[in-house]
Design a protein around this motif. Structure first.
Motif, PDB file in Angstrom:
ATOM      1  N   SER A   5      -0.495   4.884  -2.992  1.00 56.96           N
ATOM      2  CA  SER A   5      -0.277   3.699  -2.180  1.00 56.96           C
ATOM      3  C   SER A   5       0.303   4.147  -0.846  1.00 56.96           C
ATOM      4  CB  SER A   5       0.701   2.767  -2.891  1.00 56.96           C
ATOM      5  OG  SER A   5       1.135   1.731  -2.030  1.00 56.96           O
ATOM      6  N   GLY A   9       1.392  -1.753   0.650  1.00 53.52           N
ATOM      7  CA  GLY A   9       0.558  -2.631  -0.158  1.00 53.52           C
ATOM      8  C   GLY A   9      -0.882  -2.198  -0.315  1.00 53.52           C
ATOM      9  N   LEU A  10      -1.324  -1.220   0.455  1.00 55.20           N
ATOM     10  CA  LEU A  10      -2.705  -0.747   0.310  1.00 55.20           C
ATOM     11  C   LEU A  10      -2.735   0.379  -0.713  1.00 55.20           C
ATOM     12  CD1 LEU A  10      -3.924  -0.703   4.011  1.00 55.20           C
ATOM     13  CD2 LEU A  10      -4.028  -2.559   2.349  1.00 55.20           C
ATOM     14  N   TYR A  11      -3.814   0.426  -1.482  1.00 56.03           N
ATOM     15  CA  TYR A  11      -3.955   1.418  -2.543  1.00 56.03           C
ATOM     16  C   TYR A  11      -5.075   2.392  -2.231  1.00 56.03           C
ATOM     17  CZ  TYR A  11      -1.089  -1.771  -5.257  1.00 56.03           C
ATOM     18  OH  TYR A  11      -0.071  -2.567  -5.690  1.00 56.03           O
ATOM     19  N   ALA A  26      -3.762  -5.976  -0.160  1.00 58.69           N
ATOM     20  CA  ALA A  26      -2.806  -5.525  -1.169  1.00 58.69           C
ATOM     21  C   ALA A  26      -3.206  -5.933  -2.581  1.00 58.69           C
ATOM     22  CB  ALA A  26      -1.422  -6.075  -0.846  1.00 58.69           C
TER      23      ALA A  26
END
Length: 63
Positions: A5, A9-11, A26
């Motif tokens: 991550s 919030g981004l994976y 997210a």
């Protein structure tokens, strides 16, 4: 499979073909994914470059 991550919030996920992709939002519910690297080795190289650039001038780079 989720491999990381960005803390915001981004994976980062890997797919069956071994490529690494980043979510646009997210949420992992029906995510839209952008390809960031062809494989984990390339992703780690880009991560290293981004970290080096961030330490040098505060710019996080493309990851």
């Amino acid at each position: 499979m989720v491999i990381g991550s960005n803390g915001g919030g981004l994976y980062y996920v890997t797919g069956p073909d071994g490529s690494v992709r980043r979510t646009r939002t997210a949420s992992l519910d029906e995510p839209e994914l952008d390809r960031v690297a062809d494989d984990l080795r390339e992703f780690l190289k880009l991560l290293e470059q981004s970290l080096t650039q961030f330490v040098a001038n505060g710019d996080p780079g493309r990851l």
